[in-house]
Design a protein around this motif. Structure first.
Motif, PDB file in Angstrom:
ATOM      1  N   LYS A   1      29.226  35.051  61.622  1.00 11.87           N
ATOM      2  CA  LYS A   1      28.403  34.401  62.650  1.00 11.87           C
ATOM      3  C   LYS A   1      28.080  32.976  62.238  1.00 11.87           C
ATOM      4  O   LYS A   1      27.743  32.695  61.093  1.00 11.87           O
ATOM      5  CB  LYS A   1      27.096  35.177  62.842  1.00 11.87           C
ATOM      6  CG  LYS A   1      26.196  34.622  63.927  1.00 11.87           C
ATOM      7  CD  LYS A   1      26.806  34.809  65.305  1.00 11.87           C
ATOM      8  CE  LYS A   1      25.904  34.233  66.394  1.00 11.87           C
ATOM      9  NZ  LYS A   1      25.923  32.755  66.415  1.00 11.87           N
ATOM     10  N   CYS A   2      28.159  32.082  63.190  1.00 12.96           N
ATOM     11  CA  CYS A   2      27.878  30.672  62.913  1.00 12.96           C
ATOM     12  C   CYS A   2      26.386  30.361  63.078  1.00 12.96           C
ATOM     13  O   CYS A   2      25.599  31.214  63.480  1.00 12.96           O
ATOM     14  CB  CYS A   2      28.682  29.780  63.854  1.00 12.96           C
ATOM     15  SG  CYS A   2      28.031  29.719  65.546  1.00 12.96           S
ATOM     16  N   CYS A   3      26.057  29.130  62.728  1.00 10.47           N
ATOM     17  CA  CYS A   3      24.781  28.491  63.087  1.00 10.47           C
ATOM     18  C   CYS A   3      23.592  29.063  62.322  1.00 10.47           C
ATOM     19  O   CYS A   3      23.757  29.765  61.334  1.00 10.47           O
ATOM     20  CB  CYS A   3      24.561  28.568  64.590  1.00 10.47           C
ATOM     21  SG  CYS A   3      26.006  28.062  65.560  1.00 10.47           S
ATOM     22  N   GLY A   4      22.390  28.732  62.795  1.00 10.06           N
ATOM     23  CA  GLY A   4      21.174  29.164  62.144  1.00 10.06           C
ATOM     24  C   GLY A   4      20.339  28.014  61.618  1.00 10.06           C
ATOM     25  O   GLY A   4      20.700  26.840  61.758  1.00 10.06           O
ATOM     26  N   ASP A   5      19.210  28.383  60.996  1.00  7.57           N
ATOM     27  CA  ASP A   5      18.277  27.374  60.488  1.00  7.57           C
ATOM     28  C   ASP A   5      18.195  27.347  58.972  1.00  7.57           C
ATOM     29  O   ASP A   5      17.334  26.676  58.395  1.00  7.57           O
ATOM     30  CB  ASP A   5      16.882  27.605  61.082  1.00  7.57           C
ATOM     31  CG  ASP A   5      16.321  28.994  60.770  1.00  7.57           C
ATOM     32  OD1 ASP A   5      16.975  29.734  60.016  1.00  7.57           O
ATOM     33  OD2 ASP A   5      15.237  29.329  61.295  1.00  7.57           O
ATOM     34  N   GLY A   6      19.063  28.096  58.311  1.00 12.78           N
ATOM     35  CA  GLY A   6      19.069  28.113  56.863  1.00 12.78           C
ATOM     36  C   GLY A   6      18.113  29.107  56.244  1.00 12.78           C
ATOM     37  O   GLY A   6      18.050  29.226  55.018  1.00 12.78           O
ATOM     38  N   ILE A   7      17.381  29.866  57.059  1.00  9.78           N
ATOM     39  CA  ILE A   7      16.401  30.827  56.571  1.00  9.78           C
ATOM     40  C   ILE A   7      16.850  32.242  56.929  1.00  9.78           C
ATOM     41  O   ILE A   7      17.238  32.507  58.069  1.00  9.78           O
ATOM     42  CB  ILE A   7      15.011  30.570  57.191  1.00  9.78           C
ATOM     43  CG1 ILE A   7      14.574  29.116  56.949  1.00  9.78           C
ATOM     44  CG2 ILE A   7      13.987  31.543  56.625  1.00  9.78           C
ATOM     45  CD1 ILE A   7      14.410  28.749  55.488  1.00  9.78           C
ATOM     46  N   ILE A   8      16.790  33.162  55.968  1.00  9.53           N
ATOM     47  CA  ILE A   8      17.084  34.569  56.230  1.00  9.53           C
ATOM     48  C   ILE A   8      15.812  35.234  56.756  1.00  9.53           C
ATOM     49  O   ILE A   8      14.845  35.410  56.013  1.00  9.53           O
ATOM     50  CB  ILE A   8      17.569  35.283  54.955  1.00  9.53           C
ATOM     51  CG1 ILE A   8      18.855  34.633  54.437  1.00  9.53           C
ATOM     52  CG2 ILE A   8      17.804  36.765  55.216  1.00  9.53           C
ATOM     53  CD1 ILE A   8      19.327  35.183  53.110  1.00  9.53           C
ATOM     54  N   ASP A   9      15.810  35.559  58.030  1.00  9.79           N
ATOM     55  CA  ASP A   9      14.650  36.178  58.674  1.00  9.79           C
ATOM     56  C   ASP A   9      14.936  37.665  58.876  1.00  9.79           C
ATOM     57  O   ASP A   9      15.571  38.064  59.847  1.00  9.79           O
ATOM     58  CB  ASP A   9      14.364  35.498  60.009  1.00  9.79           C
ATOM     59  CG  ASP A   9      13.112  36.048  60.693  1.00  9.79           C
ATOM     60  OD1 ASP A   9      12.490  36.979  60.133  1.00  9.79           O
ATOM     61  OD2 ASP A   9      12.769  35.556  61.783  1.00  9.79           O
ATOM     62  N   LEU A  10      14.459  38.491  57.956  1.00 12.57           N
ATOM     63  CA  LEU A  10      14.743  39.922  58.007  1.00 12.57           C
ATOM     64  C   LEU A  10      14.028  40.627  59.148  1.00 12.57           C
ATOM     65  O   LEU A  10      14.351  41.780  59.464  1.00 12.57           O
ATOM     66  CB  LEU A  10      14.363  40.569  56.671  1.00 12.57           C
ATOM     67  CG  LEU A  10      15.123  40.054  55.444  1.00 12.57           C
ATOM     68  CD1 LEU A  10      14.619  40.740  54.182  1.00 12.57           C
ATOM     69  CD2 LEU A  10      16.620  40.255  55.611  1.00 12.57           C
ATOM     70  N   GLU A  11      13.066  39.965  59.783  1.00 12.06           N
ATOM     71  CA  GLU A  11      12.356  40.561  60.913  1.00 12.06           C
ATOM     72  C   GLU A  11      13.105  40.380  62.228  1.00 12.06           C
ATOM     73  O   GLU A  11      12.736  40.983  63.239  1.00 12.06           O
ATOM     74  CB  GLU A  11      10.957  39.926  61.036  1.00 12.06           C
ATOM     75  CG  GLU A  11      10.093  40.071  59.799  1.00 12.06           C
ATOM     76  CD  GLU A  11       9.856  41.533  59.440  1.00 12.06           C
ATOM     77  OE1 GLU A  11       9.609  42.333  60.372  1.00 12.06           O
ATOM     78  OE2 GLU A  11       9.927  41.868  58.250  1.00 12.06           O
ATOM     79  N   ASP A  12      14.143  39.569  62.216  1.00  9.07           N
ATOM     80  CA  ASP A  12      14.900  39.268  63.443  1.00  9.07           C
ATOM     81  C   ASP A  12      16.333  39.747  63.258  1.00  9.07           C
ATOM     82  O   ASP A  12      17.098  39.142  62.506  1.00  9.07           O
ATOM     83  CB  ASP A  12      14.857  37.765  63.719  1.00  9.07           C
ATOM     84  CG  ASP A  12      15.632  37.369  64.971  1.00  9.07           C
ATOM     85  OD1 ASP A  12      16.121  38.266  65.687  1.00  9.07           O
ATOM     86  OD2 ASP A  12      15.755  36.147  65.216  1.00  9.07           O
ATOM     87  N   ASP A  13      16.729  40.831  63.959  1.00 12.26           N
ATOM     88  CA  ASP A  13      18.083  41.364  63.771  1.00 12.26           C
ATOM     89  C   ASP A  13      19.157  40.467  64.371  1.00 12.26           C
ATOM     90  O   ASP A  13      20.342  40.673  64.135  1.00 12.26           O
ATOM     91  CB  ASP A  13      18.193  42.790  64.331  1.00 12.26           C
ATOM     92  CG  ASP A  13      17.963  42.854  65.834  1.00 12.26           C
ATOM     93  OD1 ASP A  13      17.718  41.795  66.462  1.00 12.26           O
ATOM     94  OD2 ASP A  13      18.027  43.970  66.394  1.00 12.26           O
TER      95      ASP A  13
END
Length: 314
Positions: free
Chosen positions: A172-184
């Motif tokens: 998967k591409c993109c994102g904000d650089g943060i691993i957010d385990l609360e958001d699947d």
């Protein structure tokens, strides 16, 4: 008269020497002159008769410039002289089939059936140290927002008689650089989960195999530990190695995605291949294909990614 005769002989000899040199340099019909001019595509060659080579290459929206893209891809693949290429973003199946048909002595397989969605694919030599038994998708039952936006593609066979699997991914591409385990649906979380699932799949199905995982992983190896989607692989230094980690930690001019710039295309090997990578003569390199083709032409007609090639000494 004797002095004049000697001068004439000297002049004739000098003229003959000049003509002989001209023939050596120019050749008949100018053919030899061309051979003395360096071919810029020579800088892309990594293959040797004694080694095994694999490249990974995201061919953006292939074939985004139709026959021009296909022609460029064929020339770059031939120039690299590798044994197998893992491709990503292969949208048009007909163009892919044309690409394979244009590579004499090669075969290919694209995942995704007839889908026009960006798919992963392999092209590989029909002869050499790699003998291909099958190519197939794995973990293809995921739905939207699950770890894999497209199924990983497995090439299974033998390398110099020893079992090997090569797994081609486009995460998967993109994102904000943060691993957010609360958001699947978080992009980094999906990439992290995909890496965990890939490692577990190899453990469950490919014990005793040589394993190479390649592709557009869409994330940075150099991210800090709390934000690194590859941490499961990076922590297991006895079992896995990103061969291109030194590239990721080096200057951005060497990275595979120059437009950002970033280094997103990785080649991961398991411990069974550590000796082949550590041997003298091995190589991992981002190929300067845009410099060879021409930066503007490459961007318009080929891709926004550069190939990454690995050479292993068997």
């Amino acid at each position: 008269m004797q002095l004049k005769f000697n001068k004439t002989l000297l002049l004739a000899a000098a003229l003959a020497t000049v003509l002989a040199l001209a023939l050596v340099v120019g050749g008949c019909g100018g053919g030899s002159t061309k051979s003395l001019t360096p071919d810029p595509y020579d800088s892309l060659q990594v293959g040797t008769p004694e080694t095994f080579e694999i490249a990974t290459w995201n061919l953006e929206n292939f074939a985004k410039a139709g026959s021009k893209t296909i022609a460029h891809a064929v020339k770059v693949i031939q120039a690299m002289d590798v044994d197998v290429v893992a491709l990503q973003e292969i949208e048009d199946l007909s163009s892919f089939n044309t690409l394979v048909a244009s590579l004499d002595g090669w075969s290919g397989f694209r995942g995704g059936g007839d889908s026009t969605w960006m798919q992963v694919a392999f092209v590989y030599r029909d002869s050499g140290p790699l003998q291909v038994d099958s190519v197939y998708e794995i973990m293809s039952s995921f739905e939207y927002r699950d770890p894999f936006p497209r199924a990983p593609l497995v090439l299974q066979g033998t390398l110099n008689g020893q079992p090997i699997v090569i797994i081609n991914n486009h995460l998967k591409c993109c994102g904000d650089g943060i691993i957010d385990l609360e958001d699947d649906g978080d992009e980094e979380t999906r990439r992290r989960d995909a890496c965990v699932l890939l490692e577990q799949y190899v453990t469950d199905h490919f014990g005793g195999y040589q394993v190479i995982m390649v592709g557009d992983w869409n994330d940075e190896l150099r991210d800090p530990e709390g934000r690194n989607v590859f941490q499961n692989f990076l922590d297991d230094t006895q079992g896995w190695r990103f061969t291109d980690l030194p590239i990721a930690l080096n200057e951005s001019a060497l990275w595979s995605y120059p437009g950002w710039p970033s280094h997103l295309d990785h080649v991961l090997i398991n411990a069974a291949l550590f000796p082949a990578f550590e041997a003298e003569g091995s190589l991992i390199k981002v190929m300067p294909a845009s410099s060879v083709v021409g930066s503007a032409t490459y961007d318009l007609e080929v891709s926004d990614h550069l190939p990454v090639a690995l050479r292993l000494v068997l």
